[in-house]
Design a protein around this motif. Structure first.
Motif, PDB file in Angstrom:
ATOM      1  N   TYR A  26       0.828  -1.198   0.000  1.00 19.85           N
ATOM      2  CA  TYR A  26       0.000   0.000   0.000  1.00 19.85           C
ATOM      3  C   TYR A  26       0.870   1.258   0.000  1.00 19.85           C
ATOM      4  O   TYR A  26       0.553   2.245  -0.680  1.00 19.85           O
ATOM      5  CB  TYR A  26      -0.910   0.022   1.223  1.00 19.85           C
ATOM      6  N   TYR A  30       0.694   4.319  -2.562  1.00 12.77           N
ATOM      7  CA  TYR A  30       0.540   5.733  -2.209  1.00 12.77           C
ATOM      8  C   TYR A  30       1.642   6.578  -2.837  1.00 12.77           C
ATOM      9  O   TYR A  30       1.408   7.692  -3.320  1.00 12.77           O
ATOM     10  CB  TYR A  30       0.547   5.910  -0.691  1.00 12.77           C
ATOM     11  N   PRO A  67      -3.932   1.203  -2.974  1.00 16.64           N
ATOM     12  CA  PRO A  67      -4.251   1.339  -1.547  1.00 16.64           C
ATOM     13  C   PRO A  67      -5.701   1.730  -1.325  1.00 16.64           C
ATOM     14  O   PRO A  67      -6.412   2.116  -2.268  1.00 16.64           O
ATOM     15  CB  PRO A  67      -3.299   2.465  -1.103  1.00 16.64           C
ATOM     16  N   SER A  70      -7.697   7.413   0.344  1.00 13.87           N
ATOM     17  CA  SER A  70      -6.830   8.225   1.203  1.00 13.87           C
ATOM     18  C   SER A  70      -7.406   9.621   1.429  1.00 13.87           C
ATOM     19  O   SER A  70      -6.680  10.599   1.466  1.00 13.87           O
ATOM     20  CB  SER A  70      -5.426   8.333   0.581  1.00 13.87           C
ATOM     21  N   THR A  76      -6.829   6.719   7.596  1.00 16.22           N
ATOM     22  CA  THR A  76      -6.247   5.675   6.747  1.00 16.22           C
ATOM     23  C   THR A  76      -5.128   4.955   7.479  1.00 16.22           C
ATOM     24  O   THR A  76      -5.042   3.723   7.455  1.00 16.22           O
ATOM     25  CB  THR A  76      -5.705   6.275   5.446  1.00 16.22           C
ATOM     26  N   LEU A  80      -5.039   1.023   8.558  1.00 17.87           N
ATOM     27  CA  LEU A  80      -3.965   0.121   8.167  1.00 17.87           C
ATOM     28  C   LEU A  80      -3.307  -0.515   9.387  1.00 17.87           C
ATOM     29  O   LEU A  80      -2.966  -1.704   9.378  1.00 17.87           O
ATOM     30  CB  LEU A  80      -2.920   0.880   7.341  1.00 17.87           C
ATOM     31  N   SER A 146     -10.541  -4.966  -5.704  1.00 21.59           N
ATOM     32  CA  SER A 146      -9.384  -4.487  -4.954  1.00 21.59           C
ATOM     33  C   SER A 146      -9.224  -5.348  -3.707  1.00 21.59           C
ATOM     34  O   SER A 146      -9.969  -6.322  -3.502  1.00 21.59           O
ATOM     35  CB  SER A 146      -9.576  -3.020  -4.556  1.00 21.59           C
ATOM     36  N   TYR A 148      -9.894  -4.367  -0.810  1.00 23.18           N
ATOM     37  CA  TYR A 148     -10.784  -3.847   0.235  1.00 23.18           C
ATOM     38  C   TYR A 148     -11.564  -4.975   0.907  1.00 23.18           C
ATOM     39  O   TYR A 148     -11.566  -5.111   2.139  1.00 23.18           O
ATOM     40  CB  TYR A 148     -11.749  -2.828  -0.360  1.00 23.18           C
ATOM     41  N   ASN A 151      -9.436  -7.367   2.910  1.00 22.99           N
ATOM     42  CA  ASN A 151      -9.188  -6.849   4.255  1.00 22.99           C
ATOM     43  C   ASN A 151     -10.397  -7.088   5.163  1.00 22.99           C
ATOM     44  O   ASN A 151     -10.250  -7.406   6.349  1.00 22.99           O
ATOM     45  CB  ASN A 151      -8.873  -5.355   4.195  1.00 22.99           C
TER      46      ASN A 151
END
Length: 290
Positions: A26, A30, A67, A70, A76, A80, A146, A148, A151
């Protein structure tokens, strides 16, 4: 739970601290966003099945670099840190190999879901593709695929493994993880039925990972975190070849002569010299002297 032959052969290649590695990916994403003045670089990293089939094979890997949103850097970073923390806890509890399988399986399901999504549209909605062209249509759709939801599957697995653990909601309100997991599961169902076809494929493909985990781990749900951790330590010792030989299980009576694939250990909680095979070490009733 008996160790698979695949784990015996390849478990040593599992990547340690995989959650931290994902956070590093990630960070790279970024950085690329900051250096990209045009703002179009992200479109060359997404999981676009149409582009992959036309030679852009790097997309099979680079979509992991994209990532989370943001909009607020502080939240964020907190997010993380949270996912890195619970992921590390799962890795220590399950073992590095099992946690690697969980994450990489989720990624493979997501990749497979993107290709199934493309096939679905070609079969049932070719007019949608023709209206804007396949390149633009699938490039836009690829933004839905993604890490997402992967996670989120980590959080669901954490909630299923440690249901009684309390976290601070909004930094001050203590709440058990099982209730957060339940709330999130309900929200996912509403999201699933409220989004379009592309979103449905993205959500289902990513969270299929948790479904597989739940089905295959039902025999571990009754164990507390310490018991699960002991099981993983036992399996690691077996892989290293440190198991004791020429023993007999006090429950089933099997020995290493009858079943050379089994390993045996003494139980530290039983009063007396009782030893068990790997299948009964964590499921037997502890012996207590009256």
């Amino acid at each position: 739970m008996k160790m698979s032959s695949f784990e015996r052969k390849f478990g040593k290649y599992a990547i340690k601290n995989l959650s931290f590695v994902l956070v590093i990916c990630y960070a790279v994403g970024y950085l690329l966003e900051m250096l990209d003045r045009s703002g179009n670089l992200v479109f060359y990293l997404t999981l676009d099945p149409y582009a992959i089939l036309h030679g852009q094979v790097w997309r099979l890997f680079t979509w992991i670099l994209i990532p989370p949103e943001s909009g607020n850097l502080f939240f964020t970073l907190i997010m993380l840190y949270f996912y890195c923390s619970i992921g590390t806890t799962l890795e220590r509890t399950w073992g590095t190999y099992r946690y690697n399988v969980y994450l990489f399986q989720g990624m493979l399901f997501t990749i497979a879901g993107s290709f199934l999504m493309m096939g679905y549209h070609y079969v049932f909605h070719p007019d949608w593709i023709a209206s804007v062209g396949p390149e633009l249509y699938f490039l836009t759709s690829s933004l839905s695929f993604s890490t997402y939801y992967i996670n989120m599957s980590i959080f669901l697995a954490f909630a299923a493994t440690f249901p009684e653990v309390e976290v601070l909601l909004m930094f001050f309100l203590p709440i058990k993880v099982k209730w957060l997991g339940t709330i999130y599961g309900v929200m996912l169902l509403f999201t699933f039925f409220g989004v379009g076809v592309v979103g449905k494929f993205a959500i289902f493909a990513s969270l299929l990972n948790f479904i597989v985990f739940f089905v295959t781990s039902r025999n571990m749900m009754h164990l507390n975190p310490k018991q699960i951790h002991r099981r993983q330590e036992f399996k690691r010792d077996v892989r290293r070849g440190t198991g004791i030989t020429k023993h007999k299980c006090a429950v089933c009576g099997r020995t290493e002569v009858d079943h050379p694939e089994l390993q045996f250990r003494f139980c530290s909680k039983c009063e007396g010299n009782y030893e068990y095979c790997e299948e009964h070490l964590y499921t037997h009733t502890h012996v207590r002297r009256s």
